[in-house]
Design an enzyme around this catalytic site. Structure first.
Site, PDB file in Angstrom:
ATOM      1  N   ASP A  79     -63.562  34.820  51.798  1.00 54.85           N
ATOM      2  CA  ASP A  79     -63.832  36.254  51.697  1.00 54.85           C
ATOM      3  C   ASP A  79     -62.586  37.011  52.173  1.00 54.85           C
ATOM      4  OD1 ASP A  79     -63.839  35.963  54.411  1.00 54.85           O
ATOM      5  OD2 ASP A  79     -65.933  36.498  54.683  1.00 54.85           O
TER       6      ASP A  79
ATOM      7  N   GLY B 160     -62.932  41.807  55.170  1.00 54.73           N
ATOM      8  CA  GLY B 160     -63.355  43.206  55.300  1.00 54.73           C
ATOM      9  C   GLY B 160     -64.680  43.345  56.029  1.00 54.73           C
TER      10      GLY B 160
ATOM     11  N   ASP C 155     -61.637  44.975  51.182  1.00 50.95           N
ATOM     12  CA  ASP C 155     -62.507  46.124  50.900  1.00 50.95           C
ATOM     13  C   ASP C 155     -62.983  46.750  52.197  1.00 50.95           C
ATOM     14  OD1 ASP C 155     -64.133  43.958  51.649  1.00 50.95           O
ATOM     15  OD2 ASP C 155     -65.870  44.836  50.665  1.00 50.95           O
TER      16      ASP C 155
ATOM     17  N   GLN D 286     -68.033  48.465  45.438  1.00 50.12           N
ATOM     18  CA  GLN D 286     -68.840  49.077  46.496  1.00 50.12           C
ATOM     19  C   GLN D 286     -69.696  50.187  45.844  1.00 50.12           C
ATOM     20  OE1 GLN D 286     -69.411  48.156  49.584  1.00 50.12           O
ATOM     21  NE2 GLN D 286     -67.947  46.459  49.674  1.00 50.12           N
TER      22      GLN D 286
ATOM     23  N   ASP E 288     -73.668  33.724  48.468  1.00 50.55           N
ATOM     24  CA  ASP E 288     -73.382  33.014  49.709  1.00 50.55           C
ATOM     25  C   ASP E 288     -74.209  33.645  50.804  1.00 50.55           C
ATOM     26  OD1 ASP E 288     -71.578  35.506  50.085  1.00 50.55           O
ATOM     27  OD2 ASP E 288     -71.611  34.544  52.046  1.00 50.55           O
TER      28      ASP E 288
ATOM     29  N   CYS F  11     -88.652  15.861  49.006  1.00 49.90           N
ATOM     30  CA  CYS F  11     -87.277  16.312  49.268  1.00 49.90           C
ATOM     31  C   CYS F  11     -86.355  15.104  49.464  1.00 49.90           C
ATOM     32  CB  CYS F  11     -87.258  17.203  50.506  1.00 49.90           C
ATOM     33  SG  CYS F  11     -85.594  17.726  50.975  1.00 49.90           S
TER      34      CYS F  11
HETATM   35 ZN   LIG Z   1     -85.656  17.737  53.235  1.00 44.24          ZN
END
Ligand SMILES: [Zn+2]
Length: 391
Positions: A103, A106, A157, A199, A277, A315
């Protein structure tokens, strides 16, 4: 079809454009950078201090990350961009060989720096670490990112809170435009892409003017800044409804900075955003909040101390493959470091798997039909929880 964007350090091809019936602006694409390819829509885990907190580079790969973000402000202050450059650049320093976006600094200068003074030259602030005085200019922000050697650098920015008064937003937006031009002029590195930042706060006319201004610059991608702050989801979606149509024919990737809850990501994808992000999934994991389909569980809750099941049955993450809720609950109560690693692996796996499901739906042409199911899976992790104000 949109003609692929081809820059010197970035190529972006929209492989599945939004349907002509206007039912969604969601699209799928492939972004090719110096260190690899990124399928979009995509989420970037945040490696603030050249590390995604609690994870090794192998863990970052295993949770499904293909690109990460690192923070220019933090690395400039500590250990210093010159030192990282001498040591071979950020990829070598942290042993991550995939794409990295840095980034501009800013946001952190404004949110973390003390006693800041903003003028047209730049922002003077005191370090949150040792109180030393520094001035960030567009030229310095670009120079730091070139020294780090990230795949994508971002123009400097001046973000303001979405709820700021109109005059404050207008002033910061104009300055952001002048700084974007200076960032473009300063940027030299041929193997590094440069993104500009829109912006304009929540003011539709300022947001539209900023979109047109930044889109007219020779940048490789467009960041949508000044959101994921104190606005409501409805206000954010209204701002995206201003930006999206203006960029409908633009071939470059669009990146909404700082958004991280699955429910918020889904609605932004529906409005045409390609990249995201946030520190949110990892930060709440370290507090013991684990995301599962349809909601979340707080692993600190006593009820999990005797629960032999995994966090989430299907998972594939390190935590769910090998350990029980009972073990995680114990680790958190004992403040054992492994608990933070396992919880972070799980939440990032959940988030990146959710993005993969979104991409599959878009590629199958069934994103609008699958939106209700994806909303259910995302749960209600939205609103104030998305308002992470510092990285
Ligand atoms: Zn997991």
């Amino acid at each position: 079809m949109i003609t692929p964007y081809v820059g010197t350090a970035a190529r972006y091809e929209v492989t599945v454009p939004p349907p002509l019936d206007g039912s969604t602006r969601a699209r799928a694409g492939t972004l090719t950078l110096a260190h690899g390819r990124v399928e979009t829509p995509q989420f970037m885990p945040v490696g603030t201090n050249a590390t995604v907190k609690a994870l090794s580079p192998d863990d970052i790969r295993e949770v499904g990350a293909s690109i990460i973000l690192s923070n220019t402000y933090h690395l400039y202050l500590r250990p210093g961009h010159d030192r990282i450059e001498r040591l071979g650049g950020l990829h070598r320093f942290m042993d991550w060989d995939g794409p990295i976006l840095t980034d501009s600094g800013g946001f952190q200068v404004v949110s973390l720096g003390d006693l800041r003074v903003v003028n047209d030259d730049g922002v003077t602030f005191r370090s949150h670490i040792d109180g030393s005085s520094h001035t960030f200019t567009p030229e310095l922000a670009i120079g730091v990112q070139e020294a780090l050697g990230s795949d994508i650098a971002v123009a400097f920015d001046q973000p303001v809170f979405p709820s700021s008064p109109r005059a404050v937003v207008a002033d910061a937006t104009d300055r952001t435009h002048r700084w974007a031009e200076r960032s473009v002029t300063a940027h030299q590195r041929g193997d590094q892409a440069l993104f500009g930042i829109i912006q304009g706060g929540l003011e539709p006319d300022l947001r539209a003017a900023s979109t047109r201004f930044i889109a007219n610059l020779p940048v490789d991608g467009i960041c949508i800044g000044g959101l994921a702050g104190d606005e409501t989801p409805a206000q954010r979606e209204a701002a995206l409804d201003v930006v999206g149509p203006l960029l409908a024919d633009d071939p470059r990737p669009r990146y909404l900075m700082g958004l991280g809850s699955p429910a918020d990501l889904l609605e932004a994808v529906d409005r045409g955003v390609d990249l995201f992000d946030s520190v949110l999934p990892a930060r709440v994991a370290r507090n013991g909040q684990l995301w599962i389909p349809g909601g979340r569980l707080n692993i600190r809750n006593r009820s999990f101390l005797d629960d032999p099941s995994p966090i989430q049955e299907d998972c594939p993450c390190l935590a769910c493959r090998r350990f029980s809720r009972a073990y995680l609950a114990h680790l958190f109560r004992a403040r054992e470091l492994l608990g933070y690693r396992l919880a972070t692996c799980h939440n990032l796996t959940f988030t990146l798997d959710f993005m993969a499901r979104i991409r599959s739906a878009i590629r199958a042409g069934s994103f609008p039909a699958m939106l209700p199911g994806l909303r259910l899976r995302a749960g209600r992790m939205s609103g104030g929880e998305g308002a992470v104000t510092s990285a």
